[in-house]
Motif scaffolding. Sequence first.
Motif, PDB file in Angstrom:
ATOM      1  N   GLN A  56       9.785  -0.364  12.138  1.00  0.00           N
ATOM      2  CA  GLN A  56      11.113   0.232  11.775  1.00  0.00           C
ATOM      3  C   GLN A  56      11.115   0.827  10.410  1.00  0.00           C
ATOM      4  OE1 GLN A  56      14.588  -2.629  10.563  1.00  0.00           O
ATOM      5  NE2 GLN A  56      15.666  -1.644  12.246  1.00  0.00           N
ATOM      6  N   ASN A  57      10.378   0.077   9.834  1.00  0.00           N
ATOM      7  CA  ASN A  57      10.543   0.713   8.033  1.00  0.00           C
ATOM      8  C   ASN A  57       9.238   1.402   7.821  1.00  0.00           C
ATOM      9  OD1 ASN A  57      12.629  -0.924   7.865  1.00  0.00           O
ATOM     10  ND2 ASN A  57      11.333  -2.954   7.101  1.00  0.00           N
ATOM     11  N   GLY A  58       8.145   1.506   8.764  1.00  0.00           N
ATOM     12  CA  GLY A  58       7.013   2.480   8.426  1.00  0.00           C
ATOM     13  C   GLY A  58       5.832   1.704   7.687  1.00  0.00           C
ATOM     14  N   THR A  59       6.118   0.491   7.570  1.00  0.00           N
ATOM     15  CA  THR A  59       5.228  -0.328   6.676  1.00  0.00           C
ATOM     16  C   THR A  59       3.881  -0.628   7.406  1.00  0.00           C
ATOM     17  OG1 THR A  59       6.336  -2.309   7.079  1.00  0.00           O
ATOM     18  CG2 THR A  59       7.073  -1.270   5.140  1.00  0.00           C
ATOM     19  N   ALA A  60       2.892  -1.343   6.726  1.00  0.00           N
ATOM     20  CA  ALA A  60       1.743  -1.770   7.347  1.00  0.00           C
ATOM     21  C   ALA A  60       1.916  -2.740   8.393  1.00  0.00           C
ATOM     22  CB  ALA A  60       0.842  -2.230   6.256  1.00  0.00           C
ATOM     23  N   PRO A  61       1.261  -2.675   9.671  1.00  0.00           N
ATOM     24  CA  PRO A  61       1.590  -3.698  10.536  1.00  0.00           C
ATOM     25  C   PRO A  61       0.942  -5.208  10.389  1.00  0.00           C
ATOM     26  CG  PRO A  61      -0.564  -2.300  11.125  1.00  0.00           C
ATOM     27  CD  PRO A  61       0.183  -1.780   9.867  1.00  0.00           C
ATOM     28  N   PRO A  62       1.215  -6.054  11.174  1.00  0.00           N
ATOM     29  CA  PRO A  62       0.660  -7.548  10.696  1.00  0.00           C
ATOM     30  C   PRO A  62      -0.857  -7.633  10.816  1.00  0.00           C
ATOM     31  CG  PRO A  62       2.114  -7.594  12.580  1.00  0.00           C
ATOM     32  CD  PRO A  62       2.339  -6.067  12.000  1.00  0.00           C
ATOM     33  N   ASP A  63      -1.375  -8.684  10.539  1.00  0.00           N
ATOM     34  CA  ASP A  63      -2.770  -8.882  10.827  1.00  0.00           C
ATOM     35  C   ASP A  63      -2.807  -9.079  12.334  1.00  0.00           C
ATOM     36  OD1 ASP A  63      -3.442  -8.683   7.836  1.00  0.00           O
ATOM     37  OD2 ASP A  63      -3.139 -10.968   7.601  1.00  0.00           O
ATOM     38  N   GLY A  64      -3.956  -8.487  12.661  1.00  0.00           N
ATOM     39  CA  GLY A  64      -4.315  -8.663  14.221  1.00  0.00           C
ATOM     40  C   GLY A  64      -3.763  -7.495  15.249  1.00  0.00           C
ATOM     41  N   VAL A  65      -2.972  -6.533  14.364  1.00  0.00           N
ATOM     42  CA  VAL A  65      -2.445  -5.735  15.199  1.00  0.00           C
ATOM     43  C   VAL A  65      -2.716  -4.019  14.762  1.00  0.00           C
ATOM     44  CG1 VAL A  65      -0.123  -4.600  15.946  1.00  0.00           C
ATOM     45  CG2 VAL A  65      -0.253  -6.940  16.118  1.00  0.00           C
TER      46      VAL A  65
END
Length: 483
Positions: A56-65
């Motif tokens: 939604q915010n265009g931020t970095a994805p979580p670890d592992g994804v």
Amino acid sequence: MNRHVNSLRAIGLILVFTALVIGGGVVWTWDRSTAAWQTYGSRAYETGVTLYYALQNGTAPPDGVDVRQLSAEDQAHAGTGAFRRLNGGTAGPRITIIPLSADRANRVTGAPLTMVVLSAHFTYGLADLPYRDGQTAAETLGAVTRKLAFFCSDPFVVAQMGNAPWVELDGSAVWGCKAAPADYRILAALLGIVGVGILTTVTLNLPTAFTAFARQLRNRRRVGGPTEYKAEGPRELQEIVTAVNNYLEIEREQLASRAAVLSGVSHDLGTPATRLRLRAALIEDTTLRRKFENDIDSMTGIIESVLTYTHAEMDVEAPRDLSLTSLIDAIVANYQDVGRPVAVRKAKDVIVQGGTSIFMSRQGYGVMSHDHDTVVFGRPVSLERAITNLVENALKYGRRATVSLESDAQFATIVIEDEGSKSSAADIENLLAPYQRGENTTTIDGHGLGLTIVATIAKLHGGKLSFEDTPTGVSARLTVQRR
């Protein structure tokens, strides 16, 4: 069990300790696997929640994804709904489309999320996803990623946030098959079942040595029975066996002493009895002389009967295979040679019911023919004495005796029927105790030990002596066990 096992108490402690170890191991393994899967599901859920806000915010994805934008060609396929034509999507023929609406509080700036899961094995059900009032879209995506994690499918996942380009969501490190922890719960359950089965088997087998010894003890007086028993099994059973062996030894010594005393008495009375016979012969009064001779005969007969009974109790005759058919024929022939009314009745064939089989739904029947000899393992002299005693009783209390033989796979029964006896089977049953005689003792010779000796011989051969009323009189049934 072997003789190295100390006692039932030690066995019980070992079984209890083993049960605790198995039960503790099963519970520990089950709890560890359950905790690992709970942690795994929680991580997948948290990853899904964080991933929603990242998209939604265009931020970095979580670890592992890993989030990768699809190529222009795949963008066109995804835009037209041709998801199977996506590069990497051909291995997932089953499609699950998951639309996630924007949160109510964020309808103005937020956008709906469309998630497409392509799997080779599953079409993911959405009806069982958890839902509550006020649940956010991020929480719903977390429930979706947790569901992906619990199914080993390695799906191909693409998503679109509003009108943004389609992206591939590579979360194999979070919800892929290799990321899942090892599940030992089924193995723990199987080990628990196997352990319970082993412990149950050992527990149920504990009484085996006791029941085997009890069976041997019941058959102690049978033909070929052991004179003593091996002290095997738990310590308690060994002590019981040792006590029984000591008792049997004392019993044998007492019987031997009794037989020796009676033999000595019989021998010692022989000389005075002979002198009495000689002196009785000098009595001129015929009636008085006959009374003396009858008393002497009765005295010696009683002693011989007691000796016969004692030898039967001592079980001194060695058993061997013998034909009951031939033995009966020989006994009857001896009576017929002297003109006694004794006959043999041919035995009837016996119909034996068979068991069921996988080829027949009903039980079959077989015929056991009596044309051949009936062979038993027994003592010929003792059996001859028993049959002769029963024939003599039939002749004493009736006009004639008829001998027949019945047999099956386990037992053989010699049947002696009299004709004209006024006694009933119940009356004769009461005479099995030593020195018991009927009401006609004044007219019938005997000392009251004949039936007792027959009953003892029957028990030595694993059988019994019984009587039945017949239309013509009473039949005696001497049953002996075959092999």
